[in-house]
Design an enzyme around this catalytic site. Structure first.
Site, short mmCIF file in Angstrom:
data_model
loop_
_atom_site.label_atom_id
_atom_site.label_comp_id
_atom_site.label_asym_id
_atom_site.label_seq_id
_atom_site.Cartn_x
_atom_site.Cartn_y
_atom_site.Cartn_z
N SER A 39 0.80 -1.22 0.00
CA SER A 39 0.00 0.00 0.00
C SER A 39 0.84 1.27 0.00
O SER A 39 0.34 2.33 -0.38
CB SER A 39 -0.94 0.01 1.21
OG SER A 39 -0.20 -0.06 2.42
N ASP A 329 -2.90 8.53 7.61
CA ASP A 329 -3.87 7.65 8.27
C ASP A 329 -3.12 6.79 9.28
O ASP A 329 -1.99 7.11 9.69
CB ASP A 329 -4.67 6.83 7.26
CG ASP A 329 -3.79 5.89 6.43
OD1 ASP A 329 -2.61 5.68 6.79
OD2 ASP A 329 -4.28 5.36 5.41
N HIS A 332 0.05 5.20 6.99
CA HIS A 332 0.75 5.75 5.83
C HIS A 332 1.12 7.21 6.03
O HIS A 332 0.34 7.98 6.60
CB HIS A 332 -0.12 5.60 4.59
CG HIS A 332 -0.58 4.20 4.35
ND1 HIS A 332 -1.81 3.74 4.77
CD2 HIS A 332 0.04 3.15 3.78
CE1 HIS A 332 -1.94 2.46 4.45
NE2 HIS A 332 -0.82 2.07 3.85
#
Length: 1010
Positions: A39, A329, A332
């Protein structure tokens, strides 16, 4: 030029080569970029997957240039985006994006998928993700597509010279080893042993990447895993980092660096470059204020302690200034934090690395010294004699052999050198044009060199992008400036409109070049299908010649008689333009064994198939479907003959290899014959398809002569499935009685549905038109509708439900309005309704809290007595009304006109075929003045006299609304004097609005002469 000496020619060639050598680094600057990992580097691949690991909803992307979510786990740009900026490249697209076609492939691709790890059991909780082995399979597919675009040699060079980024490892700790107490991996390994195991598996991954052609690989380690907001929220008491996770990163990262160095030593080159992400993050985590952050513990978006719990979504806490936060978040970094990391990667000291220094290593782009040596040798040896021509395909061995010739043969060496220069220049031009991503940078060269580029570029590119420069040149002559990233989209659009004047795409496409070549390929396939349909045809599809009329449209008609090339045959067009194809239409003669090979470069998204009948068709089709199962989202079968076995094969071939599901969003079988129309059970493949289709949005089984048992089984399967269906179309079958059998009544209560799961809660459109349904079916439908809270459109037309059916539905309409459901469009055309039934219906609808937007009661014999009720619905905010052919007559229009006493919200109305005469014209005039939002009016076939045209035209001229279309067909005024001029003068907002009476619909005559 005939008087130029060979010495002058050589000198000019030397000067040209030196000039090209000077600009060659520009080509090198725009290197390709490939991304693998999780991600931290996913740019949107997970948007195309049925996964919970996704970032495709706000507030993700709030600071992205479009201010919309893109699938990046960031407020804006992510790591690959910022590295692309630094190396002077465009942002690479996700590999699963439909935009990754044509010259976009030359930029590179992002294969990353959120949730994956080094190990295959990492991220299983996210359902569907693209594990690293699958990412490498996609990389191989990419290289095949690239080879089809630029040839094998250029494709290999592009991949070898590219920068590759791979980011793995973090999820193996966070979402595997530490996912829960006493996880399987934590019981198997201690942290040091688990780290060694990960490194051994990572080594295999990097070696595989090397085998696939990667030669400059940036490998990032894990960040400070114990300090992310998620871990602080779950494991920290006072904001301190979790020591176990920190220890894991501190063990893993040095081992990763050591392993990469060992691989480089083994391979004899610095292939792998490691970036110490742990230390980079730690810098601004330990002293956030030094880097302009107010905090490095609290996430900008989230909830709970440190905003570290749950997902970032529209209901989360959101900081007003993302540049003040290190974390976006729970896991990240923000774009600003990522920029700091990239800054250290690109221009730092040897620790962590200096990527710019690594990328500055020379590449063998153009072998300038070799040509210069030959030219200098020739310059000092040549005499001023005429030079014989020589083949332009001379090899280097021939040139070296020529350099050893005797003095009397030296003139031949000059000719060989000039030809070699031509070939090398052609390749330089080719590489430069590709490096600038097709923006036709050759326009800056003299015209003769542009001609030379077009004459000597590789023959396989004979017409790949033949018109780019011509359009660009025209743009320059007109003084229009074009940006570097402009892809001549307007030129491709104009070219498409010229070739296909009736072209109607609908939504304006982003890439007209793709549309052009896709439609060209469709023309080729249609032409070959016509030839293959002849009884005398016994050849191969691939070798079938394309008609010269089609080749002429792309400037290649001359090749049709050239026995040395195959540009005239179908396989060449499939190979050259197959990668542009996203939506194709195939007839049965094309669905043989060859089709999957012909379209091997395509990533089809929408496929329409016609006349599929035989086992041979099914076998060829299934192979093509399986080949495109990862990209295909829409499948439509028309005029087919299908057995249960063939349906099984088709549905099974749609399943994706990596997961037990499919990606089909729209599935349609229409105007076809099912060999078993009323089976006792559905084909197992269809049951599996419907049950596992999480992405299935639209299902159409229309005009297939299906029986009620088939419909009952389909509906029952959907009720008990996990689909999120939005559109269900079962129209034009013979389903009488199926709804009444689908429900049973309890002794003391209402009917209870057979299904227990609420899969139909997402249904928005239900089309049951033309199924011979009766009032008992409607009674069962009433209880089925309760389980469809999002229903927006219901079409019950062409069913003899009568007034009793309306009375059964009215309680549902009232309940839907009370619950504020989105129900807005109701179609009850030709349902054998009477004036009493429609009046009752309209009286109910007019009093609802949420009025309907659209109502159609056309082709019911209602008479003029329904006019007062229609007046009510017009005053109740209705936007679309269809009362075609209900028998209003003169008196009905008169009463309807009297009932309009206030402004209406009407947008579209159909009052045709009602024999309204002059009263219809008067009503129309009143309507135009009372409905400022009115766009479309159909008042055709109303026996309106010619003098009514005068008052209508006057109303049109005085109108201040948005009227665009007024249909007056069927009122025969053509022979009346002044008719044409009246139509021309009557305009609304400066535009003609009339559809004249002479424009009769083909195949739909109407005779309503009493």
């Amino acid at each position: 030029m005939s008087g130029t000496t060979p010495s002058c020619k050589v000198f000019a060639a030397v000067a040209l080569i030196v000039a090209m050598a000077a600009i060659a680094p520009q080509a090198e600057a725009a290197r390709a970029f490939f991304v693998f990992g999780d991600s931290l580097v996913d740019s949107g691949n997970n948007n195309y997957l049925a996964t919970t690991a996704r970032a495709d909803s706000p507030p993700y992307g709030i600071d992205f240039p479009t201010h919309r979510p893109t699938g990046r786990f960031s407020n804006g740009l992510n790591l690959p985006d910022i590295i692309s900026e630094q190396i002077g490249s465009e942002r690479v697209l996700p590999y699963l994006s439909s935009e990754l076609i044509g010259e976009k492939l030359l930029i590179g691709a992002n294969f990353a998928s959120a949730g994956i790890g080094i190990l295959n059991d990492t991220g299983v909780q996210f359902i569907t993700i693209i594990r690293i082995s699958r990412q490498f399979e996609y990389f191989q597919q990419y290289q095949q597509r690239l080879t089809a675009l630029v040839g094998a040699e250029q494709a290999t060079r592009l991949v070898n010279n590219a920068l590759v980024l791979i980011t793995l490892g973090g999820n193996d700790f966070v979402n595997n080893y530490f996912l829960q107490p006493f996880s399987l991996r934590s019981r198997q390994y201690s942290i040091p042993d688990f780290s060694r195991y990960l490194i051994s598996e990572y080594r295999k991954i990097l070696l595989r990447l090397y085998e696939l052609g990667a030669r400059r690989v940036l490998v990032t380690g894990t960040g400070p895993l114990g300090c992310v907001p998620s871990e602080l929220a779950q494991r920290s008491q006072n904001g301190e980092c979790n020591p176990e996770l920190q220890n894991a990163g501190a063990i893993f990262n040095p081992q990763l660096n050591q392993m990469a160095q060992g691989l480089n030593k083994q391979l004899g080159s610095d292939i792998f470059i490691t970036a110490n992400a742990f230390d980079m993050h730690t810098d601004f985590l330990s002293d956030p204020q030094k880097f302009g952050f107010v905090t490095s513990k609290v996430a900008c978006c989230g909830q709970g302690p440190y905003n570290g719990l749950g997902q970032c979504n529209a209901l989360s806490n959101l900081c007003p200034n993302r540049d003040l936060y290190a974390f976006w978040d729970a896991f990240h970094p923000t774009e600003k934090a990522t920029r700091l990391i990239v800054q250290q990667i690109m221009s730092g000291s040897s620790n962590p690395i200096n990527l710019l220094r690594q990328l500055s290593k020379p590449n063998d782009v153009v072998n300038v010294p070799f040509i210069l040596q030959l030219l200098v040798l020739t310059y000092f040896s040549v005499s001023d004699q005429p030079q014989p021509s020589s083949s332009s395909s001379t090899s280097r061995s021939q040139l070296l052999e020529a350099s050893r010739m005797s003095e009397g043969e030296i003139p031949s060496l000059l000719s060989l050198c000039i030809d070699a220069v031509k070939n090398e220049l052609a390749m330089i031009f080719y590489r430069l044009s590709r490096s600038f991503h097709g923006t036709c940078s050759m326009l800056s060269l003299p015209g003769c060199l542009r001609w030379g580029w077009k004459s000597y570029r590789p023959q396989r590119k004979a017409y790949d992008d033949w018109d780019d420069c011509e359009f660009a040149d025209e743009g320059l002559r007109n003084g229009r400036k074009r940006g570097r990233s402009w892809k001549f989209n307007a030129a491709w659009r104009n070219l498409s409109k010229v070739r296909w004047p009736e072209l109607d795409i609908g939504i304006e496409p982003l890439d007209w070049q793709r549309i052009y070549w896709e439609m060209h390929l469709q023309n080729c396939l249609d032409a070959v299908a016509e030839i293959a349909s002849l009884p005398s045809f016994d050849g191969r599809l691939s070798e079938t010649r394309i008609p010269e009329s089609i080749l002429g449209l792309i400037g290649c008609e001359g090749f049709v008689h050239n026995s040395t090339c195959d540009y005239s045959e179908l396989h060449h067009h499939c190979q050259q333009f197959g990668y542009y194809a996203r939506c194709l239409r195939l007839q049965n003669v094309l669905c043989g064994a060859e089709i999957s090979h012909l379209l091997r470069n395509s990533r089809l998204q929408r496929l329409e198939l016609r006349w599929i009948r035989s086992k041979e068709h099914i076998d060829g089709l299934c192979k093509l479907l399986s080949q495109n199962s990862e990209s295909l989202t829409s499948l439509e079968l028309i005029h087919c003959k299908l057995s249960s076995a063939s349906i099984d094969e088709i549905c099974c071939s749609l399943s994706r290899k990596s997961v037990q599901t499919h990606g089909i969003k729209s599935f349609s079988i229409s105007t076809s014959n099912f060999l078993e129309t009323n089976p006792l059970s559905l084909p197992l493949g269809l049951v599996s398809f419907l049950s596992l289709g999480r992405s299935l949005d639209s299902l159409k089984l229309s005009d297939n002569h299906l029986g009620r048992n088939f419909a009952k089984l389909v509906f029952g399967t959907l009720i008990n499935a996990s689909s999120s269906l939005s559109i269900l179309d079962l129209s034009d079958n013979n389903l009488s009685g199926w709804l009444s059998e689908l429900y049973w009544r309890s002794p003391s209560g209402p009917p209870i549905p057979l299904g227990t799961r609420k899969s139909l809660q997402s249904l928005r459109v239900l089309n049951l038109r033309g199924n011979n349904l009766n009032k008992d079916d409607v009674d069962g439908l009433r209880y089925a509708l309760v389980h469809m809270p999002k229903l927006d459109v219901l079409d019950m037309s062409d069913n003899p439900i009568e007034d009793d059916g309306i009375r059964s539905l009215i309680p549902y309409f009232v309940e839907a309005s009370e619950k504020c459901t989105p129900f807005a469009d109701l179609m009850l055309e030709s349902c054998e309704l009477s004036c009493d039934g429609v009046t009752l219906l309209i009286d109910t609808l007019s009093t609802l809290k949420r009025p309907l937007k659209s109502l159609s009661v056309a082709d019911n014999d209602l008479g003029s007595q329904v006019a007062p009720a229609l007046g009510k619905i017009l005053s109740a905010s209705i936007q679309v009304l269809n009362v075609e052919g209900i028998g209003l007559g003169l008196s009905g229009f008169r009463e309807l006109q009297d009932g309009i006493t206030k402004d209406l919200k009407l947008v579209e109305i159909n009052i045709s075929k009602n024999r309204g005469g002059i009263e219809a014209a008067k009503f129309l005039v009143n309507l135009i003045s009372r409905a400022p939002e009115l766009v479309t009016v159909n008042v055709a076939y109303n026996l309106m006299p010619f003098n009514s045209l005068t008052i209508v035209c006057s109303a049109i001229k005085a109108a201040k609304g948005h009227l665009e279309h007024l249909d007056l067909r069927g009122n025969t005024w053509d022979n009346q004097s002044g008719y044409a001029s009246m139509l021309a003068d009557a305009q609304c907002n400066g535009k003609p609005v009339f559809i004249p009476s002479s424009s009769q619909t083909v195949g739909a005559p109407y005779d309503d002469d009493p």
